[in-house]
Scaffold this motif. Structure first.
Motif, PDB file in Angstrom:
ATOM      1  N   THR A 135      -9.117   9.071   2.269  1.00  0.00           N
ATOM      2  CA  THR A 135      -8.735   7.809   2.891  1.00  0.00           C
ATOM      3  C   THR A 135      -8.809   7.966   4.400  1.00  0.00           C
ATOM      4  OG1 THR A 135      -7.262   7.189   1.060  1.00  0.00           O
ATOM      5  CG2 THR A 135      -6.917   6.081   3.171  1.00  0.00           C
ATOM      6  N   ASP A 137       0.239   5.997  -3.879  1.00  0.00           N
ATOM      7  CA  ASP A 137      -0.591   5.861  -5.086  1.00  0.00           C
ATOM      8  C   ASP A 137      -2.006   5.399  -4.737  1.00  0.00           C
ATOM      9  OD1 ASP A 137       1.498   6.660  -6.697  1.00  0.00           O
ATOM     10  OD2 ASP A 137       2.155   4.618  -7.143  1.00  0.00           O
ATOM     11  N   ASP A 138      -2.117   4.577  -3.698  1.00  0.00           N
ATOM     12  CA  ASP A 138      -3.434   4.121  -3.256  1.00  0.00           C
ATOM     13  C   ASP A 138      -4.206   5.240  -2.574  1.00  0.00           C
ATOM     14  OD1 ASP A 138      -3.319   1.162  -3.898  1.00  0.00           O
ATOM     15  OD2 ASP A 138      -1.512   1.367  -2.684  1.00  0.00           O
ATOM     16  N   GLN A 149     -12.141   5.380   1.071  1.00  0.00           N
ATOM     17  CA  GLN A 149     -11.710   4.076   1.563  1.00  0.00           C
ATOM     18  C   GLN A 149     -11.289   4.159   3.024  1.00  0.00           C
ATOM     19  OE1 GLN A 149      -8.100   2.646  -0.379  1.00  0.00           O
ATOM     20  NE2 GLN A 149      -7.200   4.698  -0.428  1.00  0.00           N
ATOM     21  N   PHE A 152       0.874  -1.169   0.000  1.00  0.00           N
ATOM     22  CA  PHE A 152       0.000   0.000   0.000  1.00  0.00           C
ATOM     23  C   PHE A 152       0.906   1.213   0.000  1.00  0.00           C
ATOM     24  CE2 PHE A 152      -2.787   3.225   1.841  1.00  0.00           C
ATOM     25  CZ  PHE A 152      -4.003   2.954   1.239  1.00  0.00           C
TER      26      PHE A 152
END
Length: 205
Positions: free
Chosen positions: A80, A72-73, A111, A69
């Motif tokens: 996030t 970029d995620d 997320q 992870f």
């Protein structure tokens, strides 16, 4: 990509400070007196107190499932949510089912990931807790760069932070177990999205 062993050891060594100073096993971790509860940036709620802890612009992390992870995620989502917890923190584990339910109800542009501060070397126990809680998302157990620095700045567990797509920490840190996690997290998420010029979200039923 498998993480070098020394990074995992460094991650665990630095984060042990958080575990020693953090959760005391009480049902709720108190907000420390020195933690500002009001924004001090002239009303810009996108900054908030969490920005004082660092950022997530450059890092790589190893996950419980053996994956990776990175920033970029973070970039791939509008927001996030990062929940820092530990195996020795009762309130962290007690809120995990609520955290799992909240994560499942999020839309695609937001997320939720967790960071188990003592997960490296305790993968089986970590996975067991997450499975019992019904959490199916990403759990980080090692990391470097900004993530390592950020984790070293934490004092209490659980601590939940919000990061925008650029890796900036926004809003205020959410510290301790929340009586109504869904309402607290949703309000924080929508405030952060609004400040960033994004549409507010609703949770899936």
């Amino acid at each position: 990509m498998k993480k070098p062993r020394f990074l995992t050891l460094l991650f665990c060594a630095l984060l042990s400070v958080v575990l020693l100073a953090g959760c005391s096993g009480k049902e709720e971790s108190p907000v420390p007196p020195e933690q500002p509860v009001q924004n001090t940036d002239g009303g810009n709620s996108s900054a908030g107190t969490a920005a004082e802890l660092g950022c997530l612009k450059s890092f790589s992390a190893g996950t419980l499932g053996g994956g990776s992870f990175t920033q970029d995620d973070i970039t791939a989502k509008d927001l996030t949510i990062i929940n820092f917890w530990s195996l020795t923190c009762g309130p962290c584990i007690a809120e995990m089912p609520d955290l799992a339910a909240f994560a499942k109800a999020l839309p695609d542009n937001v997320q939720l990931v967790t960071v188990c501060l003592d997960g490296a070397g305790n993968e089986e126990r970590t996975a067991e807790i997450l499975e019992e809680a019904g959490f199916e998302g990403i759990t980080i157990i090692s990391g470097d760069g900004d993530l390592l620095s950020l984790a070293g700045n934490l004092i209490y567990t659980p601590t939940t932070l919000l990061a925008d797509s650029e890796g900036n920490l926004v809003s205020d840190a959410i510290i301790g177990r929340q009586e109504d996690l869904s309402a607290t997290f949703l309000a924080a998420v929508n405030a952060a999205l609004e400040s960033g010029g994004k549409e507010e979200i609703r949770l899936d039923e």
